[in-house]
Design an enzyme around this catalytic site. Sequence first.
Site, PDB file in Angstrom:
ATOM      1  N   ARG A 293       0.834  -1.209   0.000  1.00 45.95           N
ATOM      2  CA  ARG A 293       0.000   0.000   0.000  1.00 45.95           C
ATOM      3  C   ARG A 293       0.866   1.255   0.000  1.00 45.95           C
ATOM      4  O   ARG A 293       0.547   2.245  -0.642  1.00 45.95           O
ATOM      5  CB  ARG A 293      -0.955  -0.002   1.198  1.00 45.95           C
ATOM      6  CG  ARG A 293      -1.940   1.150   1.132  1.00 45.95           C
ATOM      7  CD  ARG A 293      -3.021   1.046   2.178  1.00 45.95           C
ATOM      8  NE  ARG A 293      -2.482   1.120   3.522  1.00 45.95           N
ATOM      9  CZ  ARG A 293      -3.173   0.814   4.619  1.00 45.95           C
ATOM     10  NH1 ARG A 293      -4.428   0.427   4.511  1.00 45.95           N
ATOM     11  NH2 ARG A 293      -2.625   0.917   5.804  1.00 45.95           N
TER      12      ARG A 293
ATOM     13  N   LYS B  80      -2.360   6.914   1.523  1.00 43.62           N
ATOM     14  CA  LYS B  80      -2.224   7.288   2.940  1.00 43.62           C
ATOM     15  C   LYS B  80      -1.252   8.466   2.994  1.00 43.62           C
ATOM     16  O   LYS B  80      -0.045   8.293   3.196  1.00 43.62           O
ATOM     17  CB  LYS B  80      -1.733   6.076   3.736  1.00 43.62           C
ATOM     18  CG  LYS B  80      -2.102   6.149   5.208  1.00 43.62           C
ATOM     19  CD  LYS B  80      -2.103   4.770   5.828  1.00 43.62           C
ATOM     20  CE  LYS B  80      -2.146   4.819   7.344  1.00 43.62           C
ATOM     21  NZ  LYS B  80      -3.303   5.511   7.910  1.00 43.62           N
TER      22      LYS B  80
ATOM     23  N   GLU C  32     -16.017   6.776   4.940  1.00 43.01           N
ATOM     24  CA  GLU C  32     -15.253   6.180   6.047  1.00 43.01           C
ATOM     25  C   GLU C  32     -15.030   7.207   7.156  1.00 43.01           C
ATOM     26  O   GLU C  32     -15.417   8.362   7.047  1.00 43.01           O
ATOM     27  CB  GLU C  32     -13.922   5.628   5.555  1.00 43.01           C
ATOM     28  CG  GLU C  32     -12.948   6.681   5.042  1.00 43.01           C
ATOM     29  CD  GLU C  32     -11.556   6.113   4.749  1.00 43.01           C
ATOM     30  OE1 GLU C  32     -11.151   5.127   5.403  1.00 43.01           O
ATOM     31  OE2 GLU C  32     -10.871   6.674   3.882  1.00 43.01           O
TER      32      GLU C  32
HETATM   33  N1  PLP Z   1      -9.018   4.527   6.693  1.00 44.66           N
HETATM   34  C1  PLP Z   1      -8.175   5.482   7.077  1.00 44.66           C
HETATM   35  C2  PLP Z   1      -8.438   6.878   6.646  1.00 44.66           C
HETATM   36  C3  PLP Z   1      -7.060   5.164   7.872  1.00 44.66           C
HETATM   37  O1  PLP Z   1      -6.214   6.107   8.271  1.00 44.66           O
HETATM   38  C4  PLP Z   1      -6.871   3.833   8.270  1.00 44.66           C
HETATM   39  C5  PLP Z   1      -5.708   3.466   9.087  1.00 44.66           C
HETATM   40  O2  PLP Z   1      -4.709   3.021   8.609  1.00 44.66           O
HETATM   41  C6  PLP Z   1      -7.792   2.870   7.830  1.00 44.66           C
HETATM   42  C7  PLP Z   1      -8.856   3.248   7.050  1.00 44.66           C
HETATM   43  C8  PLP Z   1      -7.614   1.434   8.184  1.00 44.66           C
HETATM   44  O3  PLP Z   1      -6.601   0.829   7.413  1.00 44.66           O
HETATM   45  P1  PLP Z   1      -5.798  -0.406   7.995  1.00 44.66           P
HETATM   46  O4  PLP Z   1      -6.790  -1.424   8.355  1.00 44.66           O
HETATM   47  O5  PLP Z   1      -4.945  -0.852   6.857  1.00 44.66           O
HETATM   48  O6  PLP Z   1      -5.027   0.090   9.151  1.00 44.66           O
HETATM   49  C1  COI Z   2      -3.718   3.448  11.602  1.00 40.06           C
HETATM   50  O1  COI Z   2      -4.694   2.799  11.970  1.00 40.06           O
HETATM   51  O2  COI Z   2      -2.595   2.931  11.486  1.00 40.06           O
HETATM   52  C2  COI Z   2      -3.829   4.864  11.253  1.00 40.06           C
HETATM   53  O3  COI Z   2      -2.972   5.341  10.565  1.00 40.06           O
HETATM   54  C3  COI Z   2      -4.940   5.666  11.769  1.00 40.06           C
HETATM   55  C4  COI Z   2      -4.466   6.953  12.401  1.00 40.06           C
HETATM   56  C5  COI Z   2      -5.558   7.933  12.355  1.00 40.06           C
HETATM   57  C6  COI Z   2      -3.965   6.731  13.786  1.00 40.06           C
END
Ligand code: PLP
Ligand code: COI
Length: 341
Positions: free
Chosen positions: A85, A186, A222
Amino acid sequence: MTKTRPEDLDWNNLGFKYHDLPYRWVDEFKDGKWQGGHLTQDSTITFNEAAEELHYGQEIFEGLKAYRRKDGGINLFRPDQNAKRMANSAKRLLMEPYPEEEFLKAVKEVVLANQEFVPPYGSGGTLYLRPFMMGTQPIVGVSPSATYEFRIYATPVGAYIKGLKPMPYEVSDYDRAAPFGTGQAKTAGNYASSLMPSLIAKKNGFADALYLDPKEHKYIDEFGGANFYGITKEGQFQTPKSDSILPSITKRSILKIAKDLGLNPTETQIPINDVDRFAEAGAMGTAAVISPVGSLTYQGKKYVFGSETEAGPITQKLYDTLFGIQVGDLDDKYGWTVKLS
Ligand code: PLP
Ligand code: COI
């Protein structure tokens, strides 16, 4: 900044905050290549005042965790997916992707170098890892940097949203990402744009903001830091299908778990005016893990999901299964965990 020592930490009440641990990873891209990374004790970064990322926002990051198993060993959860990612985020921001193999090696080295900071099994705490990369070239015109710095720091954390306690959320009138924008990457800018709506939601007495799709403001997108799911009254797991949300690794894992649990999961557009279909709802992400959503308030109307005080049974089961696999208590049939020690 003073370095944190393990004896300074209350493992059962870590919160979600930064600790300056002994080691982090650093690498530099210049003269057309990555120079080769190494651990460093230096938690400060020095930039030129005109560095690209400070003005034009070439910054991307990741978030993953190291988990202490019952036998005292340490697990990572799907770190290859974070590497991929991050490479995709780099492409969207015209940055130099960090080699995925090197990313995995760096994550392991940072965890092992700081292993006394991986919280004990049973404390609920984990070691949060934050890989990030920024454009460092001094630039005045808007253009991509020719030099980058990649780093990974680690900090011990408790739950981002504490306990499996349902929280109330406000559906925001603002957007965090644009249609065809950077929602799938991200990148820092998405989080900067979420600061004000998040503060407004908190001032209004909510835990945080939930965003709608930025094109029509009709469908759920989200949260600022997690994906959304709902469990219909018929017991189906639903999560938004959208091009402007972050492709969550937790979400992709939960989709498999939900299928195994017979929840017939689907990714679909979820109209905000039709959330009465849900008996349970939640947020899912690395930091959030699985966090129940007690209610959503949209244009003055409050939608309540089951009990506002206790997690629903399916949410509890999803949490137990996911966390059980992550800490090595449950069978890892998909080969998601990586044993570091
Ligand atoms: N959506 C956003 C905006 C996020 O910052 C995160 C955190 O990483 C997620 C979703 C969840 O992604 P993941 O499950 O890969 O941590
Ligand atoms: C994560 O879950 O790793 C994120 O980056 C979310 C953040 C808002 C703490």
